[in-house]
Design a protein around this motif. Sequence first.
Motif, PDB file in Angstrom:
ATOM      1  N   VAL A  39       5.609  21.843  43.237  1.00 13.84           N
ATOM      2  CA  VAL A  39       5.874  21.295  44.559  1.00 13.84           C
ATOM      3  C   VAL A  39       5.437  22.328  45.586  1.00 13.84           C
ATOM      4  O   VAL A  39       5.952  23.441  45.625  1.00 13.84           O
ATOM      5  CB  VAL A  39       7.370  20.939  44.735  1.00 13.84           C
ATOM      6  N   ASP A  40       4.463  21.936  46.413  1.00 15.30           N
ATOM      7  CA  ASP A  40       3.923  22.848  47.417  1.00 15.30           C
ATOM      8  C   ASP A  40       4.605  22.684  48.771  1.00 15.30           C
ATOM      9  O   ASP A  40       4.708  23.639  49.535  1.00 15.30           O
ATOM     10  CB  ASP A  40       2.422  22.622  47.577  1.00 15.30           C
ATOM     11  N   ASP A  41       5.049  21.463  49.059  1.00 15.91           N
ATOM     12  CA  ASP A  41       5.696  21.228  50.341  1.00 15.91           C
ATOM     13  C   ASP A  41       6.486  19.929  50.286  1.00 15.91           C
ATOM     14  O   ASP A  41       6.245  19.079  49.433  1.00 15.91           O
ATOM     15  CB  ASP A  41       4.667  21.146  51.468  1.00 15.91           C
ATOM     16  N   MET A  42       7.417  19.797  51.226  1.00 19.00           N
ATOM     17  CA  MET A  42       8.183  18.568  51.376  1.00 19.00           C
ATOM     18  C   MET A  42       7.641  17.817  52.581  1.00 19.00           C
ATOM     19  O   MET A  42       7.180  18.429  53.548  1.00 19.00           O
ATOM     20  CB  MET A  42       9.664  18.862  51.638  1.00 19.00           C
ATOM     21  N   HIS A  76      12.687  27.811  36.024  1.00 16.61           N
ATOM     22  CA  HIS A  76      12.593  29.246  36.311  1.00 16.61           C
ATOM     23  C   HIS A  76      11.510  29.506  37.356  1.00 16.61           C
ATOM     24  O   HIS A  76      10.733  28.623  37.703  1.00 16.61           O
ATOM     25  CB  HIS A  76      12.299  30.030  35.021  1.00 16.61           C
ATOM     26  N   SER A  77      11.440  30.708  37.856  1.00 17.49           N
ATOM     27  CA  SER A  77      10.435  31.120  38.848  1.00 17.49           C
ATOM     28  C   SER A  77      10.424  30.194  40.054  1.00 17.49           C
ATOM     29  O   SER A  77       9.387  29.681  40.449  1.00 17.49           O
ATOM     30  CB  SER A  77       9.040  31.180  38.209  1.00 17.49           C
ATOM     31  N   TYR A  82      12.617  27.880  47.003  1.00 17.10           N
ATOM     32  CA  TYR A  82      13.676  28.281  47.927  1.00 17.10           C
ATOM     33  C   TYR A  82      13.092  28.732  49.267  1.00 17.10           C
ATOM     34  O   TYR A  82      13.673  28.448  50.321  1.00 17.10           O
ATOM     35  CB  TYR A  82      14.551  29.374  47.307  1.00 17.10           C
ATOM     36  N   GLU A  83      11.944  29.378  49.252  1.00 16.33           N
ATOM     37  CA  GLU A  83      11.274  29.756  50.500  1.00 16.33           C
ATOM     38  C   GLU A  83      10.849  28.518  51.282  1.00 16.33           C
ATOM     39  O   GLU A  83      10.983  28.455  52.501  1.00 16.33           O
ATOM     40  CB  GLU A  83      10.094  30.672  50.208  1.00 16.33           C
ATOM     41  N   MET A  84      10.321  27.505  50.579  1.00 12.50           N
ATOM     42  CA  MET A  84       9.921  26.260  51.217  1.00 12.50           C
ATOM     43  C   MET A  84      11.141  25.571  51.839  1.00 12.50           C
ATOM     44  O   MET A  84      11.097  25.094  52.971  1.00 12.50           O
ATOM     45  CB  MET A  84       9.236  25.328  50.231  1.00 12.50           C
ATOM     46  N   ARG A  87      12.119  27.255  54.982  1.00 17.92           N
ATOM     47  CA  ARG A  87      11.204  26.907  56.085  1.00 17.92           C
ATOM     48  C   ARG A  87      11.573  25.568  56.714  1.00 17.92           C
ATOM     49  O   ARG A  87      11.443  25.366  57.909  1.00 17.92           O
ATOM     50  CB  ARG A  87       9.754  26.821  55.591  1.00 17.92           C
ATOM     51  N   HIS A  88      12.026  24.635  55.882  1.00 13.87           N
ATOM     52  CA  HIS A  88      12.372  23.304  56.380  1.00 13.87           C
ATOM     53  C   HIS A  88      13.786  23.243  56.951  1.00 13.87           C
ATOM     54  O   HIS A  88      14.171  22.222  57.515  1.00 13.87           O
ATOM     55  CB  HIS A  88      12.214  22.256  55.267  1.00 13.87           C
ATOM     56  N   GLY A  89      14.521  24.319  56.791  1.00 14.91           N
ATOM     57  CA  GLY A  89      15.878  24.385  57.358  1.00 14.91           C
ATOM     58  C   GLY A  89      16.870  23.624  56.550  1.00 14.91           C
ATOM     59  O   GLY A  89      17.862  23.156  56.955  1.00 14.91           O
TER      60      GLY A  89
END
Length: 89
Positions: A39-42, A76-77, A82-84, A87-89
Amino acid sequence: ILVDGKPHLGTDRLVRILANFRHRLEATNRVTFHFGKRVDDMITDDDHVTGVVMSDVTTGQTETIRSDKVVLAVGHSARSIYEMLLRHG
């Protein structure tokens, strides 16, 4: 901890339980599992998740999936997930 209740399933039983769980969900024709994807982005609309942008971990080909419900089973990994999410709040 309730030891007598046998809270630990055990790895040998967990594999079978999860496989059965997956097959039952797929049988509803309302759930799709995507393996070998990242998953690269929501995709969001008014602070609601409406889909995801995924890429194939082997080919790198991207794909957009729209849905009114998304479950992230990150494994895992998962740092990038979590960073994504942050970013989306």
